[in-house]
Write a protein that holds these residues in place. Structure first.
Motif, PDB file in Angstrom:
ATOM      1  N   TYR A   1       9.808   9.613   6.746  1.00 38.36           N
ATOM      2  CA  TYR A   1       8.444   9.398   7.257  1.00 38.36           C
ATOM      3  C   TYR A   1       8.275   7.997   7.844  1.00 38.36           C
ATOM      4  O   TYR A   1       7.372   7.763   8.629  1.00 38.36           O
ATOM      5  N   VAL A   2       9.118   7.070   7.405  1.00 35.92           N
ATOM      6  CA  VAL A   2       8.970   5.707   7.949  1.00 35.92           C
ATOM      7  C   VAL A   2      10.185   5.303   8.771  1.00 35.92           C
ATOM      8  O   VAL A   2      10.306   4.157   9.173  1.00 35.92           O
TER       9      VAL A   2
ATOM     10  N   SER B   1       0.959   4.284  -2.868  1.00 32.94           N
ATOM     11  CA  SER B   1       0.857   5.728  -2.573  1.00 32.94           C
ATOM     12  C   SER B   1       2.095   6.466  -3.073  1.00 32.94           C
ATOM     13  O   SER B   1       2.006   7.577  -3.597  1.00 32.94           O
ATOM     14  N   LEU B   2       3.253   5.799  -2.922  1.00 33.33           N
ATOM     15  CA  LEU B   2       4.511   6.418  -3.355  1.00 33.33           C
ATOM     16  C   LEU B   2       4.506   6.717  -4.844  1.00 33.33           C
ATOM     17  O   LEU B   2       4.976   7.759  -5.282  1.00 33.33           O
TER      18      LEU B   2
ATOM     19  N   SER C   1       0.845  -1.207   0.000  1.00 35.19           N
ATOM     20  CA  SER C   1       0.000   0.000   0.000  1.00 35.19           C
ATOM     21  C   SER C   1       0.876   1.252   0.000  1.00 35.19           C
ATOM     22  O   SER C   1       0.560   2.247  -0.651  1.00 35.19           O
ATOM     23  N   MET C   2       2.009   1.184   0.742  1.00 31.61           N
ATOM     24  CA  MET C   2       2.905   2.333   0.785  1.00 31.61           C
ATOM     25  C   MET C   2       3.442   2.647  -0.605  1.00 31.61           C
ATOM     26  O   MET C   2       3.480   3.798  -1.028  1.00 31.61           O
TER      27      MET C   2
ATOM     28  N   THR D   1       2.872   2.811   8.571  1.00 34.29           N
ATOM     29  CA  THR D   1       4.053   2.363   9.313  1.00 34.29           C
ATOM     30  C   THR D   1       3.783   2.388  10.806  1.00 34.29           C
ATOM     31  O   THR D   1       4.256   1.528  11.531  1.00 34.29           O
TER      32      THR D   1
ATOM     33  N   ILE E   1       0.946   7.091   4.319  1.00 34.02           N
ATOM     34  CA  ILE E   1       2.118   6.200   4.421  1.00 34.02           C
ATOM     35  C   ILE E   1       2.589   6.119   5.867  1.00 34.02           C
ATOM     36  O   ILE E   1       2.862   5.035   6.396  1.00 34.02           O
ATOM     37  N   SER E   2       2.664   7.287   6.534  1.00 35.61           N
ATOM     38  CA  SER E   2       3.170   7.259   7.923  1.00 35.61           C
ATOM     39  C   SER E   2       2.183   6.545   8.847  1.00 35.61           C
ATOM     40  O   SER E   2       2.583   5.890   9.810  1.00 35.61           O
TER      41      SER E   2
ATOM     42  N   THR F   1       1.357  11.208   1.871  1.00 34.72           N
ATOM     43  CA  THR F   1       2.475  11.000   2.807  1.00 34.72           C
ATOM     44  C   THR F   1       1.950  10.649   4.193  1.00 34.72           C
ATOM     45  O   THR F   1       2.472   9.758   4.869  1.00 34.72           O
TER      46      THR F   1
ATOM     47  N   SER G   1      11.660   8.366  -4.861  1.00 35.09           N
ATOM     48  CA  SER G   1      10.550   8.044  -3.958  1.00 35.09           C
ATOM     49  C   SER G   1      11.090   7.508  -2.644  1.00 35.09           C
ATOM     50  O   SER G   1      10.583   7.796  -1.570  1.00 35.09           O
TER      51      SER G   1
ATOM     52  N   ILE H   1      10.620   9.109   1.089  1.00 36.80           N
ATOM     53  CA  ILE H   1       9.840   8.399   2.120  1.00 36.80           C
ATOM     54  C   ILE H   1      10.647   8.117   3.385  1.00 36.80           C
ATOM     55  O   ILE H   1      10.083   7.947   4.466  1.00 36.80           O
TER      56      ILE H   1
END
Length: 1144
Positions: free
Chosen positions: A761-762, A637-638, A633-634, A684, A680-681, A677, A754, A758
């Protein structure tokens, strides 16, 4: 009598070791079933054609001489057979050991039974062992495990494949010659049964009973085991399930054992209706799908179809009304249990006092949940019903309809139950650990309260208006002593006494009219409360935890759980915090490990680690599979973020007019990026909420899980992009190479950007992961491509680049290359082919021979660097090395031998005639040799270009590394030279990897000269210098010298490219002793001198073109090898060189 499992009880220990080994063998069989080499299945036509003659089934044993003679007749086949043996003997040995251990297991069990019969174990017979609780369990398990082994082998490894592996092992190993080998017995036991696990495959006649009877076992033993399984509750499970409707669940493990053991006496299944009726009534009155071992499910409707008595007995269970009744019962049960469990799970509801007061209720709720989940999971599982069987389809449809089955609701109940179980277990463990401390603190509090009351009635303690009362004072002191004297160790007496004390405290309040004084009442009430708490605390027993462990068993779902993966993933996608609830489910599933590990642990077997590692590893792999949805899923979105960043959001310039500020703000696009974003966070965060968990014996760290998941998804996407992006059409008019590389570079840059975006954020090291994984993908693909040049191939499970947790996907090959790196390499070789192009060394450029248009230049390697990085160039270089080796070997083995047949040497005084004669006679035979030499030269040019690009980028990107490597290299070489001049000086020892490791680093940094490399080992060849000399002078007439371009081809129809020719010949000579090179150069010198002498005597003013070519060869030879000029001038006078320069 000594405990049956005591270490000094030989009889018990012997059977315990057998059973422990049985569990370990099954784990090994399951582990190996994933590593069956695909070639033994002979599924592909290509495999059948290639290996059909060397892979045989048991028909080989009818006439081994015929097969062996067929092999000996064809050297190619023999060669293939040797290569096949080298590649597969290790895995074949592992399979053979597993098969052998199955046979050894049953032989040991039979020997143990014989020992019991003969009285080897004092005071122990088969009957006495079966009377003992542990003995009964172990003997039943011993037979059952043997049956499970046979079923697992047949289910996981098809009969034909087993036969082919055994025959190959027999042919390749030394075991066939050893006297103690029991290969014949193993082959008899494991020969093909004709069974296939494919859906819709027909079941062989008398299967599996004929298979189970291949090794005869004592019929008395089997019938006694079945008798025990029929009549006894051998594991005392019914105590954990007091309700009569839960009985079939309580006896489920025993039912599975009975199902397997019945195949050893098929007559019961066939004809003994009364026994079958009794078995069905006891074990299968309300269920017909059972879990045999670690989630291997069996549907009795199908399994007992061929057996008359079993089929008739089961008809009562399968009556439509009974199915409806059972399904409806579980449907109602589900509806009632869901709200009940959700109420119990509400924050703050499960408090210590509620748990202690309601233990029976809570356990009943757990039982109901687990029984319902078990029945519904098993009876609706797709794997339990063959879609081709009409009756099974009808039963399944009826179950689903009558139970109003909804997998999402069932899964929700499983989640809640697991969470409830986990919470309850943790609370109980906590209470058990604090039990004595709390009990003693309650006792102290109660005793102190009584002492204080006694003091109150002494009249000394100032408490409002309490008169002195010596009787009460003495009585309370006595009560205080009584409370103090309660003993934790003797819980029964303490409990009884506590109840009496509570009663006494109630009575004293009533009889002495103490209600009027509120403070005294409060003291008494507090003390009674403490005494009540003492009773509650003393009732916290470990039995509750054991019951919860038994009731919560989820081993039956070890495989079925996979069908819920998509539901789990969907729920995580919607709500990432769901991961915390899933943790409890995974832990519940981990309790399934107790089943195979219990006996291994009891026997103190060294197999404990490997078996628990296997099952824990399987479970962790499943956990990773479920949680992989988060990285997926991340990345989705990326991809959107990158698209927005590249195509939608404009770069903000350093200076900006304020009226344009609005245009550059692009609030909509930036809001979209922020939203993605944030999503995504959140994902995680979901996975990181899951605490570090011990799954079996493997510690699962959520941060590591997340990182591995991200790596896995990155590898999957990058590998797929490389595979798809680097497919070339060889028939395209203009090469697709550069456009595809540019496109690929943009794709890789997108991934890279990407990842860079990211990482914060992760909370991962984006650059580190990117470099590690991309290098792994490229190195793995290079390794697989190089396998085609190797005799002993590197299998996936041997590769240092392949990983089980983060696998690099394998794609089917689209041409002769196995991977994208091979396709890239062959496309470069195709467009720079010396037969159609001409290489200009000064310009580092290839031109088309016919059109004189530029084909490609050294920018190509910068483009590859941009696309695949240093690893890609390095991998390409390695692959070219393998290709050069293959080409050189081919040239020297077949090419050179065929040349020697043509040579008849003769000498005469007339030099030009001799040379002209030799050239004319040999002109027709040079074709293949020329092609090979030019191919080697072409690949050496490519290697030089790659080294230049690597060196340039290394100096540019990491100049300190480049400088350090160069200095280390120089100092090492200086030391080695010094050692050869004075052997007392140090030199790297044989076990020192320094030289080997520094070479790899130097090659990666481009600090090496490919022309100095020794590619192959060679033996002395007759006339080698002369042959090569004749070869070079035979090529000179095809070439001409031009001032602008150097040596070029005269006719496009007869192409010879100068640089590849010189470098190819130079590389070939480099593989031999240096004296061959000296002789070769001497012959060229002789040729130049004799032709020049002739020209002088005949007064020809111009230097002949052949001499110009020969001198050009010497010039280039000295330049490429970086040798001093003296080497050439030793064979050609310097004045000829001077004259030659005027021609230039």
């Amino acid at each position: 009598m000594v405990d049956f499992l005591a270490e000094n009880n030989l009889c018990g220990q012997a059977v315990l070791r057998i059973v422990s080994r049985g569990n370990a063998i099954i784990a090994e069989l399951l582990r190996l079933s994933d590593f069956i080499p695909a070639v033994f299945r002979l599924k592909d036509k290509s495999d059948q054609q290639k290996y059909g003659d060397i892979i045989c089934d048991f028909s080989y044993f009818k006439g081994p001489e015929y097969y062996d003679s067929k092999l000996e007749a064809k050297p190619d086949l023999q060669d293939l057979d040797d290569e096949f043996r080298e590649n597969n003997i290790e895995i074949l040995s592992r399979f053979y050991l597993a098969f052998e251990s199955v046979h050894k297991y049953i032989v040991d069990l039979i020997r143990y039974l014989d020992d019991l019969y003969e009285g080897v174990y004092i005071q122990q017979t088969l009957e006495t062992v079966l009377l003992n609780g542990d003995g009964k369990q172990l003997l039943c398990e011993a037979l059952y495990l043997y049956g499970v082994m046979l079923l697992v082998i047949d289910q996981k490894m098809e009969g034909e494949v087993r036969e082919r592996m055994l025959v190959s092992y027999y042919r390749y190993s030394a075991a066939r010659s050893s006297a103690d080998s029991n290969l014949d017995d193993i082959c008899k036991l494991l020969r093909s049964t004709g069974y296939s696990s494919q859906s819709g495959a027909k079941r062989p006649a008398n299967y599996p009973e004929s298979y189970f009877q291949r090794v005869p076992i004592s019929s008395t033993f089997i019938s006694m085991v079945i008798g025990r399984l029929r009549s006894d509750d051998i594991y005392n499970q019914v105590s954990a399930y007091p309700l009569p409707e839960h009985r079939s669940t309580a006896l489920a493990n025993q039912a599975a054992m009975l199902y397997v053991c019945l195949y050893f006496i098929p007559s019961i299944l066939q004809t003994q209706q009364a026994k079958m009726r009794e078995i069905v009534d006891k074990y299968f009155p309300d269920n017909w799908v059972i879990s045999v071992y670690m989630g291997i499910t069996v549907n009795l409707v199908e399994a007992w179809e061929p057996y008359k008595a079993a089929k008739i007995a089961l008809n009562y269970t399968l009556d439509s009304a009974n199915i409806r009744e059972q399904a409806s019962r579980y449907s109602v049960s589900m509806e009632g249990l869901r709200p009940q469990i959700q109420q119990l799970l509400k924050e703050g509801f499960l408090r210590e006092e509620i748990v202690l007061d309601n233990i029976p209720k809570l356990l009943n709720c757990l039982r109901d949940c687990n029984v319902s989940i078990r029945w519904l999971m098993l009876h609706t599982a797709d794997s339990a019903y063959d879609p081709n069987n009409k009756r099974l389809r009808q039963i399944k449809d009826q179950v689903i309809n009558d139970s109003k089955y909804n997998p999402k609701i069932l899964f929700q109940l499983l989640l809640d139950t697991a969470q409830f179980e986990f919470t309850l277990k943790e609370m109980f463990k906590q209470m058990l650990s604090e039990k004595q401390l709390k009990w003693e603190s309650y006792r102290t509090e109660g005793s102190e309260r009584m002492t204080e009351l006694a003091e109150v009635f002494s009249g000394v303690k100032p408490l409002t208006r309490v008169e002195k009362n010596e009787n009460l004072q003495a009585w309370f002191r006595e009560i205080s002593k009584q409370i103090e004297s309660l003993n934790y160790e003797d819980s029964t007496a303490a409990g009884r006494k506590t109840v009496q004390l509570i009663q006494a405290l109630v009575e004293v309040q009533e009889f002495h009219q103490l209600e009027s004084n509120l403070q005294v009442c409060q003291f008494l009430a507090d003390t009674r409360k403490f005494l009540h708490q003492m009773i509650r605390t003393i009732n916290i027993k470990e039995e509750v935890l054991i019951t919860m462990q038994i009731v919560g068993d989820l081993s039956y779902a070890w495989q079925i759980i996979d069908s819920f993966t998509s539901i789990m993933q969907e729920s995580i996608r919607v709500n990432p915090s769901m991961v915390t609830k899933l943790r409890a489910t995974f832990l519940k599933l981990a309790s399934a490990l107790d089943l195979p590990l219990l006996r291994i642990n009891q026997a103190n077997s060294p197999d404990l680690l490997s078996v628990s590692q296997f099952y824990s590893g399987e479970l962790v792999t499943y956990v990773r599979k479920v949680l992989q949805i988060i990285p997926e899923s991340m990345f989705t979105s990326l991809a959107k973020i990158i698209k927005l960043q590249i195509h939608a959001i404009m770069e903000v310039p350093t200076r900006l007019d304020k009226d344009k500020l609005k245009d550059y703000a692009q609030l909509g696009a930036r809001y979209e990026v922020a939203k993605l974003t944030h999503a995504i966070s959140i994902f995680t965060e979901g996975i990181l909420m899951m605490k570090t968990t011990l799954v079996g014996i493997i510690k699962v760290d959520p941060k590591q899980l997340l990182e591995d998941g991200i790596r896995k998804e990155l590898v999957r996407r990058v590998a797929y992009a490389l595979h798809k992006g680097l497919i070339f059409n060889p028939k395209a008019k203009t090469s697709e190479l550069m456009p595809k590389l540019k496109e690929m570079a943009a794709t890789m840059d997108g991934f890279y950007r990407s990842f860079e975006y990211i990482q914060d954020y992760v909370s991962i090291y984006g650059l580190k992961i990117w470099q590690e994984e991309v290098s792994r993908i490229i190195n793995y693909n290079v390794e697989q491509e190089c396998n085609s040049f190797l005799r002993t191939k590197i299998q996936d499970w041997q590769s240092v680049y392949q990983s089980t947790h983060i696998p690099i996907p394998k794609f089917p090959s689209v041409d002769e290359s196995a991977t994208f790196i091979g396709r890239l390499c062959r496309e470069i070789l195709r467009i720079t082919d010396p037969k159609v192009t001409c290489y200009m060394d000064q310009l580092n450029t290839w031109y088309d021979l016919k059109t004189h248009q530029e084909v490609t230049n050294n920018r190509l390697f910068s483009e590859i660097q941009d696309t695949l990085g240093t690893f890609g160039l390095n991998g390409l270089d390695r692959l070219l090395c393998f290709m050069i080796v293959k080409e050189l070997q081919g040239t020297l083995s077949s090419g050179y031998d065929s040349l020697l047949h043509f040579f008849v040497f003769f000498l005469s005084a007339n030099a030009s005639k001799v040379y002209a004669n030799a050239v004319a006679k040999t002109q027709k035979i040079w074709g293949p040799y020329l092609e090979s030499i030019m191919k080697v030269g072409q690949m050496q040019i490519l290697r030089q270009q790659i080294a230049n690009e690597l060196n340039y980028s290394c100096k540019f990107d990491s100049k300190h590394l480049a400088a350090a490597l160069e200095n280390l290299n120089k100092s090492l070489l200086a030391d080695i030279e010094a050692h050869y001049q004075d052997p007392s000086l140090p030199y790297p020892k044989e076990d020192n990897n320094l030289l080997y490791e520094i070479t790899a680093s130097l090659e990666a940094a481009g600090i090496h000269n490919p022309l100095n490399k020794i590619y192959i080992t060679t033996k002395r060849l007759p006339y080698f210098p002369i042959v090569n000399f004749l070869f070079i002078i035979a090529q000179l007439p095809k070439l001409q010298y031009s001032k602008n371009q150097g040596m070029t081809c005269r006719k496009a129809t007869d192409p010879v490219d100068w640089s590849p020719l010189v470098l190819g010949l130079l590389t070939l000579l480099k593989q031999f002793h240096s004296r061959y090179t000296e002789q070769f150069l001497a012959l060229i010198g002789q040729f130049i001198r004799s032709v020049m002498e002739q020209c002088t005597s005949q007064k020809i003013p111009d230097m002949p073109s052949d001499v110009v070519g020969a001198l050009m060869f010497l010039e280039d030879y000295v330049r490429y090898t970086k040798l001093p000029r003296k080497v050439a001038e030793a064979h050609v006078p310097s004045f000829i060189f001077d004259e030659f320069r005027t021609v230039l």
